[in-house]
Design a protein around this motif. Structure first.
Motif, PDB file in Angstrom:
ATOM      1  N   LEU A   1       0.364  -2.556   6.439  1.00 51.96           N
ATOM      2  CA  LEU A   1      -1.014  -2.178   6.139  1.00 51.96           C
ATOM      3  C   LEU A   1      -1.950  -2.675   7.234  1.00 51.96           C
ATOM      4  O   LEU A   1      -2.817  -1.940   7.717  1.00 51.96           O
ATOM      5  CB  LEU A   1      -1.417  -2.758   4.781  1.00 51.96           C
ATOM      6  CG  LEU A   1      -2.885  -2.614   4.358  1.00 51.96           C
ATOM      7  CD1 LEU A   1      -3.316  -1.159   4.350  1.00 51.96           C
ATOM      8  CD2 LEU A   1      -3.094  -3.248   2.985  1.00 51.96           C
TER       9      LEU A   1
ATOM     10  N   THR B   1     -10.276   0.460   0.904  1.00 57.85           N
ATOM     11  CA  THR B   1      -9.058   1.044   0.330  1.00 57.85           C
ATOM     12  C   THR B   1      -8.580   0.334  -0.936  1.00 57.85           C
ATOM     13  O   THR B   1      -7.858   0.933  -1.730  1.00 57.85           O
ATOM     14  CB  THR B   1      -7.906   1.018   1.353  1.00 57.85           C
ATOM     15  OG1 THR B   1      -7.632  -0.337   1.735  1.00 57.85           O
ATOM     16  CG2 THR B   1      -8.244   1.825   2.594  1.00 57.85           C
TER      17      THR B   1
ATOM     18  N   ALA C   1       0.863  -1.178   0.000  1.00 62.09           N
ATOM     19  CA  ALA C   1       0.000   0.000   0.000  1.00 62.09           C
ATOM     20  C   ALA C   1       0.901   1.230   0.000  1.00 62.09           C
ATOM     21  O   ALA C   1       2.069   1.158   0.385  1.00 62.09           O
ATOM     22  CB  ALA C   1      -0.916  -0.002   1.222  1.00 62.09           C
TER      23      ALA C   1
ATOM     24  N   GLY D   1      -4.639   1.874  -1.393  1.00 61.10           N
ATOM     25  CA  GLY D   1      -4.615   0.505  -0.910  1.00 61.10           C
ATOM     26  C   GLY D   1      -4.098  -0.450  -1.970  1.00 61.10           C
ATOM     27  O   GLY D   1      -3.609  -0.029  -3.018  1.00 61.10           O
TER      28      GLY D   1
END
Length: 271
Positions: free
Chosen positions: A92, A103, A41, A66
């Motif tokens: 993450l 995300t 991410a 994301g």
């Protein structure tokens, strides 16, 4: 300026690196920049003018990207200068738990995840700096503070272990058995925290390894795929190009710096 700096030791398993991209004179202004989906991410902070996204709108000053399942495209301007926090899968999950479905395949204003106050703190501190090492220190401080204020979730170790198995070429069944959950439970965990299932993440890892091999002219681009046809389908679905066609293309400066020049241990993000 293209620069890579490491995070603080306390963040070593959560942050792969900090990337800095600067084009204040606008040498590459207006050019289309394509990025690959990667098993990371990305948290970005602009110290200069934000780039334009695919729809033409400016990206947020502090943004969160994301896990992605497809290639994206951007256009820079003059006065471009931003830092990117390349978050690992454990990073993450640890720093932004339970955010996967909100995300994945989305570019967000960070405030949507952290609230206005936290995002504004990051923007006000980092956004006013220019020196990369000072910016890296401020990023360290914000991320460590974020880690201290975010609850450690019990399934984080299971996700990290399963991801390690998938990244090493293991299948979903093995990952589930090793983490002592069913395939269905593992799928739900991945969706909740990463926004994609174990099978999709394994495919993303194979694609990333294949692209990295092509960019660095090392390793075996077909490794992990059942055959060449499987590799080609993955490339076409996620990158919109075949491996052969991409290998014949001239590398962009960003791909050269962050891909080929950083070798097998680098991240194949820019196309």
């Amino acid at each position: 300026m293209f620069l890579i700096l490491p995070p603080a030791p306390k963040l070593a398993t959560l942050v792969h690196a900090y990337w800095f991209i600067e084009d204040l004179p606008g040498k590459y202004a207006g050019r289309l920049t394509r990025t690959s989906p990667i098993p990371l991410a990305v948290l970005s902070v602009n110290m200069g003018r934000p780039n334009a996204a695919e729809d033409g709108g400016l990206v947020p000053s502090v943004s969160f990207l994301g896990l992605q399942s497809r290639s994206r495209a951007w256009r820079s301007w003059s006065d471009t200068y931003f830092a990117m926090v390349m978050l690992t899968i454990p990073g993450l999950v640890r720093l932004f738990p339970n955010t996967g479905t909100g995300t994945a395949d989305i570019l967000l204003d960070l405030a949507a995840l952290t609230g206005d106050a936290s995002a504004q703190t990051l923007k006000n501190s980092v956004g006013l700096e220019q020196e990369p090492r000072r910016i890296a220190a401020l990023l360290d401080h914000w991320l460590i503070s974020r880690m201290s204020s975010t609850r450690l979730i019990s399934e984080g170790k299971q996700i990290a272990m399963a991801h390690s198995i998938l990244k090493g070429g293991g299948n979903v069944e093995t990952a589930a058995e090793t983490t002592q959950v069913s395939r269905r439970q593992l799928h739900r965990l991945f969706l909740r925290h990463l926004g994609m299932g174990p099978k999709s993440l394994a495919d993303l890892e194979r694609l990333h390894s294949s692209l990295k091999s092509v960019q660095s002219d090392s390793g075996e681009p077909i490794h992990g795929f059942s055959d060449q046809a499987h590799q080609i389908r993955s490339w076409q679905r996620r990158l919109g190009v075949t491996p052969g066609a991409y290998a014949r293309e001239a590398r962009t400066p960003l791909a050269d710096h962050f891909g080929a020049q950083s070798g097998p241990s680098g991240i194949a993000y820019y196309l």
